[in-house]
Write a protein that holds these residues in place. Structure first.
Motif, PDB file in Angstrom:
ATOM      1  N   GLN A   8      97.008  82.632  76.572  1.00  0.00           N
ATOM      2  CA  GLN A   8      97.091  81.905  75.437  1.00  0.00           C
ATOM      3  C   GLN A   8      97.696  82.951  74.291  1.00  0.00           C
ATOM      4  N   ASN A   9      98.571  82.327  73.410  1.00  0.00           N
ATOM      5  CA  ASN A   9      99.080  83.218  72.308  1.00  0.00           C
ATOM      6  C   ASN A   9      99.434  82.263  71.055  1.00  0.00           C
ATOM      7  N   PRO A  10      99.139  82.954  69.904  1.00  0.00           N
ATOM      8  CA  PRO A  10      98.821  84.290  69.667  1.00  0.00           C
ATOM      9  C   PRO A  10      97.332  84.432  70.111  1.00  0.00           C
ATOM     10  N   ARG A  11      96.990  85.783  70.100  1.00  0.00           N
ATOM     11  CA  ARG A  11      95.424  85.913  70.129  1.00  0.00           C
ATOM     12  C   ARG A  11      94.842  85.809  68.837  1.00  0.00           C
ATOM     13  N   HIS A  12      95.647  86.182  67.742  1.00  0.00           N
ATOM     14  CA  HIS A  12      95.335  86.091  66.268  1.00  0.00           C
ATOM     15  C   HIS A  12      96.472  85.700  65.521  1.00  0.00           C
ATOM     16  N   LEU A  13      95.968  84.613  64.690  1.00  0.00           N
ATOM     17  CA  LEU A  13      96.853  84.173  63.802  1.00  0.00           C
ATOM     18  C   LEU A  13      96.389  83.811  62.207  1.00  0.00           C
TER      19      LEU A  13
ATOM     20  N   ALA B  17     100.284  75.920  61.916  1.00  0.00           N
ATOM     21  CA  ALA B  17      99.846  76.726  62.759  1.00  0.00           C
ATOM     22  C   ALA B  17     100.220  76.197  64.448  1.00  0.00           C
ATOM     23  N   ARG B  18     100.715  76.924  65.103  1.00  0.00           N
ATOM     24  CA  ARG B  18     101.228  76.604  66.742  1.00  0.00           C
ATOM     25  C   ARG B  18     100.365  77.547  67.611  1.00  0.00           C
ATOM     26  N   LEU B  19      99.452  76.986  68.542  1.00  0.00           N
ATOM     27  CA  LEU B  19      99.101  77.877  69.454  1.00  0.00           C
ATOM     28  C   LEU B  19      99.365  77.281  70.787  1.00  0.00           C
ATOM     29  N   ARG B  20      99.708  78.548  71.526  1.00  0.00           N
ATOM     30  CA  ARG B  20     100.182  78.013  72.943  1.00  0.00           C
ATOM     31  C   ARG B  20      99.358  78.302  74.045  1.00  0.00           C
TER      32      ARG B  20
ATOM     33  N   PHE C  68      90.218  77.531  72.121  1.00  0.00           N
ATOM     34  CA  PHE C  68      90.025  77.973  73.489  1.00  0.00           C
ATOM     35  C   PHE C  68      90.977  76.801  74.404  1.00  0.00           C
ATOM     36  N   CYS C  69      91.976  77.501  75.101  1.00  0.00           N
ATOM     37  CA  CYS C  69      92.336  76.523  76.256  1.00  0.00           C
ATOM     38  C   CYS C  69      91.930  76.644  77.409  1.00  0.00           C
ATOM     39  N   ALA C  70      91.864  75.705  78.290  1.00  0.00           N
ATOM     40  CA  ALA C  70      90.981  75.690  79.419  1.00  0.00           C
ATOM     41  C   ALA C  70      92.032  74.853  80.390  1.00  0.00           C
ATOM     42  N   SER C  71      92.022  75.276  81.874  1.00  0.00           N
ATOM     43  CA  SER C  71      92.740  74.475  82.731  1.00  0.00           C
ATOM     44  C   SER C  71      91.919  74.266  84.079  1.00  0.00           C
ATOM     45  N   SER C  72      92.430  73.252  84.603  1.00  0.00           N
ATOM     46  CA  SER C  72      91.519  72.968  85.730  1.00  0.00           C
ATOM     47  C   SER C  72      92.783  72.452  86.978  1.00  0.00           C
ATOM     48  N   PRO C  73      92.623  72.379  88.224  1.00  0.00           N
ATOM     49  CA  PRO C  73      93.548  71.998  89.128  1.00  0.00           C
ATOM     50  C   PRO C  73      93.327  70.421  89.481  1.00  0.00           C
ATOM     51  N   PRO C  74      94.374  69.792  89.928  1.00  0.00           N
ATOM     52  CA  PRO C  74      94.190  68.317  90.030  1.00  0.00           C
ATOM     53  C   PRO C  74      93.209  67.895  90.591  1.00  0.00           C
ATOM     54  N   SER C  75      92.510  68.518  91.644  1.00  0.00           N
ATOM     55  CA  SER C  75      91.251  67.834  92.332  1.00  0.00           C
ATOM     56  C   SER C  75      90.004  68.655  91.657  1.00  0.00           C
ATOM     57  N   GLY C  76      89.924  68.204  90.393  1.00  0.00           N
ATOM     58  CA  GLY C  76      88.774  69.034  89.619  1.00  0.00           C
ATOM     59  C   GLY C  76      87.587  68.820  89.967  1.00  0.00           C
TER      60      GLY C  76
ATOM     61  N   GLY D  79      91.211  80.424  78.593  1.00  0.00           N
ATOM     62  CA  GLY D  79      91.681  81.533  78.257  1.00  0.00           C
ATOM     63  C   GLY D  79      90.837  82.120  77.189  1.00  0.00           C
ATOM     64  N   GLU D  80      91.331  83.535  76.807  1.00  0.00           N
ATOM     65  CA  GLU D  80      90.632  84.290  75.837  1.00  0.00           C
ATOM     66  C   GLU D  80      90.471  83.761  74.372  1.00  0.00           C
ATOM     67  N   GLY D  81      91.341  82.892  74.002  1.00  0.00           N
ATOM     68  CA  GLY D  81      91.234  82.046  72.852  1.00  0.00           C
ATOM     69  C   GLY D  81      92.213  82.466  71.681  1.00  0.00           C
ATOM     70  N   SER D  82      92.559  81.514  70.895  1.00  0.00           N
ATOM     71  CA  SER D  82      93.357  82.335  69.660  1.00  0.00           C
ATOM     72  C   SER D  82      92.525  82.071  68.322  1.00  0.00           C
ATOM     73  N   ARG D  83      92.497  83.033  67.676  1.00  0.00           N
ATOM     74  CA  ARG D  83      91.545  83.193  66.532  1.00  0.00           C
ATOM     75  C   ARG D  83      92.589  82.863  65.246  1.00  0.00           C
ATOM     76  N   LEU D  84      92.440  81.765  64.608  1.00  0.00           N
ATOM     77  CA  LEU D  84      93.074  81.294  63.469  1.00  0.00           C
ATOM     78  C   LEU D  84      92.105  81.843  62.207  1.00  0.00           C
ATOM     79  N   THR D  85      92.764  82.474  61.337  1.00  0.00           N
ATOM     80  CA  THR D  85      92.282  82.640  60.023  1.00  0.00           C
ATOM     81  C   THR D  85      93.170  82.035  58.725  1.00  0.00           C
ATOM     82  N   VAL D  86      92.557  81.109  58.105  1.00  0.00           N
ATOM     83  CA  VAL D  86      93.443  80.433  57.037  1.00  0.00           C
ATOM     84  C   VAL D  86      92.718  81.186  55.670  1.00  0.00           C
ATOM     85  N   LEU D  87      93.635  81.798  55.053  1.00  0.00           N
ATOM     86  CA  LEU D  87      93.429  82.529  53.577  1.00  0.00           C
ATOM     87  C   LEU D  87      93.397  81.350  52.422  1.00  0.00           C
TER      88      LEU D  87
END
Lengths: 115, 114
Positions: free
Chosen positions: B6-11, B19-22, B91-99, B106-114
């Motif tokens: 995941q990126n960015p880790r902090h935004l 905000a765009r999280l990938r 947080f983003c998560a993934s799983s295989p086709p045969s879940g 992932g480790e997460g993206s922390r969004l702070t809005v001022l």
């Protein structure tokens, strides 16, 4: 509407003793239950799971018990180690298909294991 | 085998910005999930995607939030006109086709809005 509840925000245990983390749920459609462990600033990592057709699943020091009639599950860690100190989340999902990865999480329990 | 990235880790964003999280899923995983964790709360499901398809977006706020998982490239969670209440860990998560039901986070993206 909190469908998965972890009523103990925190738990403190001595190293070597048993840690018991509890979780209650209200939705009778849930049929798959998981425990995740989370360290600060990291993502949750999968620990252990149990299907509703079982009442117990064991993996090393970790055992999960499911009581369907009471809608209750618990995670036992024996023996507890300082490295187990983390936040533990209980999660549940409905029957397969598109609901498989759609987990409903509890609020988490902070486990602290003292040396 | 790299995990979920995941990126960015902090935004940090000001109110009204976008905000765009990938998220790049684990190799071989074709199912992507986005979860949000507000302070002192558990993770809440937002959306489930497969390549070029939104399968379940029942947890997404009706306005300002959108997600995509294109044929090529990472999954994107987009938040338009951010407000302070959007401050959270995503947080983003993934799983295989045969879940099996197990998700890899992932480790997460922390969004702070001022």
């Amino acid at each position: 509407d909190q469908q998965v509840k972890q009523n103990s925000p925190s738990l403190s245990v001595q190293e070597g003793r048993i840690s018991i983390l509890n979780c209650d749920y209200t939705n009778s459609m849930f049929d798959y239950f998981l425990w995740y462990k989370k360290y600060p600033a990291e993502g949750p990592t999968f620990l252990i799971s149990i299907s509703s057709i079982k009442d117990k699943n064991e993996d090393g020091r970790f055992t999960v018990f499911l009581n369907k009639s009471a809608k209750h599950l618990s995670l036992h860690i024996v023996p507890s180690q300082p490295g187990d100190s983390a936040v533990y989340f209980c999660a549940a999902s409905g029957a397969g298909g598109t609901s498989y990865g759609k987990l409903t999480f509890g609020q988490g329990t902070i486990l602290t294991v003292h040396p | 085998n790299a995990g979920v990235m995941q990126n960015p880790r902090h935004l940090v964003r000001r109110r009204g910005q976008e905000a765009r999280l990938r998220c790049s899923p684990m190799k071989g995983h074709s199912h992507v999930y986005w979860y949000r964790q507000l302070p002192e709360e558990g993770l809440k499901f937002m959306v489930y995607l497969q390549k070029e398809n939104i399968i379940d977006e029942s947890g997404m706020p009706k306005e300002r939030f959108s997600a995509e998982f294109p044929k090529e490239g990472p999954s994107i969670l987009r938040i338009q006109q951010v407000v302070r209440g959007d401050s959270a860990a995503y947080f983003c998560a993934s799983s295989p086709p045969s879940g099996t039901g197990e998700l890899f986070f992932g480790e997460g993206s922390r969004l702070t809005v001022l």
